[in-house]
Structure formats: structure tokens, C-alpha cells
Design a protein around this motif. Sequence first.
Motif, PDB file in Angstrom:
ATOM      1  N   PRO A 533      -1.706   7.206   8.232  1.00 15.57           N
ATOM      2  CA  PRO A 533      -0.466   6.294   8.165  1.00 15.57           C
ATOM      3  C   PRO A 533      -1.091   4.940   8.440  1.00 15.57           C
ATOM      4  CG  PRO A 533      -0.497   7.563   9.939  1.00 15.57           C
ATOM      5  CD  PRO A 533      -1.463   7.986   9.593  1.00 15.57           C
ATOM      6  N   ASN A 534      -2.124   4.414   8.885  1.00 15.96           N
ATOM      7  CA  ASN A 534      -2.496   3.203   9.224  1.00 15.96           C
ATOM      8  C   ASN A 534      -2.176   2.002   7.993  1.00 15.96           C
ATOM      9  OD1 ASN A 534      -4.551   0.708   9.286  1.00 15.96           O
ATOM     10  ND2 ASN A 534      -4.327   1.655  11.525  1.00 15.96           N
ATOM     11  N   PRO A 535      -1.383   1.024   8.262  1.00 13.32           N
ATOM     12  CA  PRO A 535      -1.039   0.186   7.219  1.00 13.32           C
ATOM     13  C   PRO A 535      -2.113  -0.448   6.783  1.00 13.32           C
ATOM     14  CG  PRO A 535       0.607   0.075   9.073  1.00 13.32           C
ATOM     15  CD  PRO A 535      -0.560   0.711   9.403  1.00 13.32           C
ATOM     16  N   ALA A 539      -3.381  -0.540   2.795  1.00 14.20           N
ATOM     17  CA  ALA A 539      -3.372  -1.491   1.985  1.00 14.20           C
ATOM     18  C   ALA A 539      -4.724  -1.513   1.279  1.00 14.20           C
ATOM     19  CB  ALA A 539      -3.389  -2.785   2.989  1.00 14.20           C
ATOM     20  N   ALA A 540      -6.136  -1.004   1.945  1.00 12.55           N
ATOM     21  CA  ALA A 540      -7.313  -1.104   1.381  1.00 12.55           C
ATOM     22  C   ALA A 540      -7.299  -0.170   0.233  1.00 12.55           C
ATOM     23  CB  ALA A 540      -8.188  -0.500   2.414  1.00 12.55           C
ATOM     24  N   ALA A 562      -0.179   9.141  -2.211  1.00 11.52           N
ATOM     25  CA  ALA A 562      -0.122   9.487  -1.091  1.00 11.52           C
ATOM     26  C   ALA A 562      -1.521   9.688  -0.293  1.00 11.52           C
ATOM     27  CB  ALA A 562       0.760  10.785  -0.914  1.00 11.52           C
ATOM     28  N   ILE A 563      -1.712   9.324   0.757  1.00 12.35           N
ATOM     29  CA  ILE A 563      -2.925   9.683   1.653  1.00 12.35           C
ATOM     30  C   ILE A 563      -2.804  10.777   2.233  1.00 12.35           C
ATOM     31  CG2 ILE A 563      -4.749   8.770   2.933  1.00 12.35           C
ATOM     32  CD1 ILE A 563      -3.927   5.932   2.580  1.00 12.35           C
TER      33      ILE A 563
END
Length: 605
Positions: A533-535, A539-540, A562-563
Motif C-alpha cells: 500500500p506504500n503511496p 506512484a511508481a 490493484a497491487i
Amino acid sequence: MAGIISEPGITSIPGLLRARIARTPDTEAFRYRARSGWESLTWAETGAKVREIALGLLALGVGAGRTAAILSGTRVEWLLADLGVLATGAATTTIYPTNTADECAFVLADSGSAVVFAEDQDQVAKLRSVRDQVPGVAKVILIEGAVAADDDWVLSLDDVIALGRSSEPDAYERAVAAITPDQLATLIYTSGTTGRPKGVELTHDNWLYIAEAVDPLDLMRPDDLHLLWLPMSHVFGKAIEIAVINGGTPTAVDGVVDRIAANMAELRPTVLGAAPRVFEKIYNTVLATVRAEGGVKLKLFRWARGVGLRHAANRRAGRSSPLWLRVRFAIADKLVFTKLRARFGGRVRYFVSGSAPLSPEIGEFFDAAGLQIREGYGLTETSAASFLARPEELRFGVIGRPLPGTEVRIADDGEVLIKGRGVMRGYRGLPEATAAALEDGWLRTGDIGEFDERGRLRITDRKKELIKTSGGKYVAPQAIEGKIKTACPYVANALVHGDRRNFCVALVTLDPDLVAKWAGARGLSADMAELTPNPELRAAVQEGVDAVNATLARHETIKAFAILGDDFTVERGELTPSMKMRRRVIEQHYADLLDGFYDGMIETV
């Protein structure tokens, strides 16, 4: 340099091996890892071991009309066992070592295998758990490890060799002489992206055709060193085995994937075959490394890549680059590309890519770096090789022209149809499926494709995997998935979804090794549950998806993604043993997540 396939009297794979031994008995055939390091077998030594295994199998009742299975990773004993089985007149059934016990039981029962070569005690234990389901398996032959004295079902490979040494030597020659070209040689079960796998029957003549077709293409030379890590249970690996025998090419065998990079640096091979995922991971590792370093190194890499791409494009088009570009390329090559080639030992003549489409961006980058990738195309049903890109006509994104002797046409619905000596005999025990796949000798590949102006084939997607949006527009997901993996250096896999939906979305998984480097550079934990969930990481990935969307038609663009917390796996049934996505299984596993993308959204395309 031509191989031996043109010599008269070669009518089987054992006959091909015999001709190779007669031509170059004392040159190196195979190199393999032993406790003391790398050891080698000459072609004559290989022939002697194959003879002993074949005689032992004949004593166990294996011969013409029978099948024997190999349940093992890639190692030199796999090749020796395969050649030994074939020399008896029997056929080899290949089984992935990652197959479950139930999957193994199905293949063994369906193929009627009389014996099974098992790599180690773990594989034997898997077979024991389903022994009641495979009553036709008389013996299991253990490749590595000790056998209990009171075991009535398992023999060691050494036991079989000892049995062969005490057998009548002439039995080998009689068995080999009796093999006919139309005799079954290999039974390979399709990975089964849908339903139960089907056993593809390939004859000795199918494989001899492959040797003949690739012989003029400078694929395997006696002065090459080939690194074989490909799964031998897959048709790609088996086709390479035949090419190696025909070309007399020394081959280092090590199927441990984690050792590919170290083996290349140590052995300095000239030829290697791989699936696109290997090249994607190398490219993304390089990209992630220079991005992490940033500054001057990142600018230098981007500059060198741009220069290399322009220079390589001119070369492929038959144009000479202007002097200023040649000078810049020489600098880029010295500062960047030479170091990249050194990672592979510095002697690579070319790579062969197969089993899935190669992203054009990946192919162009490697070509710019002086590491040529020749893409091939074929199916299990066509003995792997139907197309192979020629170096003089490389164009990434297209495969090339068909191999000599292979006919190809495009059906009215865009499906690629193939005819020729490489096409299978049929599916094991499935006459209706065979009739559906083969019509007047033409194989329905299930792939959608088109020819370019020079007769080179471009595969656009799988016929059954085309997405049709609710707006009636068609989307080819594989091409988009390949673009995402190239544009996003941290992505391991991507699945595009949107069939009968009003727009497309994607599920992406991350490469743990590359993400760990990314996290380490930022002082973050490498725990995937925390990173997903790291923003900044999202973003990358979003940056890569945006770059891909910029190249697509509006109805093809990815509106959301979704990751996932972990990659797709064979164990959960999301990947086949050959690492192809089982699209419907994944969509079922993540149905709630996918449905959530569309809840309350009314955008149309």
C-alpha cells in the motif's frame, strides 16, 4: 557449419545420436555440476551411458509400444534417461517436478507409463502417495539418493545401469534399428490453461524435422558453449536437445534458475534459450539499479540507451549510422553496454526467446546493447519450432518467417493455421479433440496473428483470451500486459481484465527482489504486506501504467489497477507449470476485487 541431419540413414533420435558419436566421439557433449565442480561427458561417453540405461530398461520390459516418464528438473541425467528410453523404442512422457501428486497420477495413468524416473526422494514420496492410482507403474527409478534395501517399487539409476551392463549388448542395436520415423517419441502434456491437460503425441520424424529446419540457420555450432537451464518437461527444452545433438554443441546443464546469472558469468556461454520473463527480469533489474543510483549514472544510462536504440534501428534497417552517431555509440558501448555484456560472460552470440511473446521494448534494448535475441514461435503441437527470426531480418514485435517446410496461413477470423512435418500426430486417446485441432493437416493454433509486408508473422493475442468490452470493442490483453511489465520495473506479472465490462483494469504483482532494493534505498522494511500500500511505490507503478496508456486506444487503456500482496503461483493453480497465467482462475480468485472496480462506475468506452 552444418549438422549431421543430412547424413543418410538417420530415421530416429537414437539414429541421430549414433551419427553424432561417429562424427565427433571425443569432443565435449555435456557439462554438469558435480560435488567437485563441473565435469564433462564426451559424445562417446554419453553414448555409452545411454546404451547402459537403455539395456537396463529393456531388461525391465520397457520397449517399443511402451512409455516411460521423467519427473525431474533439468539435469544431465534427464537427457541420458530420455535418450535411453528412446533407444528402447519406447516413448518419453515428460512431467514437471512442480506438478502435484494428483497431476502426476493423471499423466502417468493417461500415458500408460511403465516406469518413472524420479529426481529425488521428494518426488518418490509424491508418487507413493498416489501409488494406488497408477497400477501400471511397475518401477520408479531414483536419480539421486539411496534406495532402501527392502523397497520393492524403487530402483536407483545405478541399479538400472548395472542391470544394463549385465544384459546382452546386441539388444541395444536391435532396438535402435527397429525404430521407425512415425513411431511415438515424446508425450508432452499441455499445461492446461483451461481444463485437463491433453497428451501431445510427437514422433521421431517430428523431431528430425526440427533438426533439419534449424540446421541452415546457424543456431548451434560445435564451437559454441550452450547453457541449458530450460525445463526439459517443456517442448522448448526438448527442441533444444535435438538441435544440440545435431550441431554437436557442448552444453552445460544446470536447471537451477537462481544460478543462471552466476553460471553465465562463470561459464561464459555463447548461446542460451530462455522465456521472455528472464529477459524482463534482467532489464528491470538493470533499470531499477540505475534508478536507485540516480544522478550522473542514471543520466548516462538513459543517454546510452537512446544512442544504442537509434544505432541498432539503423543496423536492422540496413542503413549506416552517421559518423556522429557511430562515435556516440562507441562511447556508450564502452561506458555502459560492455559492462552489461560482461554480466553474461562477454561471449554471447545470441539468445533464443520462446514460450511466450517477447516485448519489443525488451528486444530492442538487448539488441542495442549488442545482445541479440532471436524470437521463436511454435506450440507443443508443432514440436516447439515453427518460426525463428533470422538475424538479417530482425524486427521486434514480429517473429519472422516460418521455418523451411512449415506452411502457414491466416484463417478468416485471424487464427494462425500451421501445416508441416513438425505438427503432432494427435492428442493421446482424444480423437474428437484431435479432429477439432487438425483439419486436412492444418493445426488450429488458437493464436491470432497477421503477416507484415515481408511475410513475417506477428502474434497479436490468443483467440480465446481476446477481451470484448461491453461497448463491443476488442482488446488484446497479452500485448498490454507485456507493455506494463516493461514500463514498470518492479512489476513481476500483470493481468488485464475487462471482458464484457465497460472498461479495462489490471491486477499487478511485484518482484520481491527488486522491491526489496527499492525499499532498502529508502530505509523501509522489505515486507511485501507493508510495501504493497506504500503511496510512493504505487506512484511508481502508476507512472508506468500512464506511459502504457499513452500508447493505447481509449478503449484499451487501464482505468484502474490493484497491487497484489504476492505473485501468482503454480500451487494455487494461477500459473501453469510452464508459468503461463491461467486467466480465468486468477479472475475467479480475485472476483470481489475486480467487481469492486466497477461498482458504481458508469464510464463507457
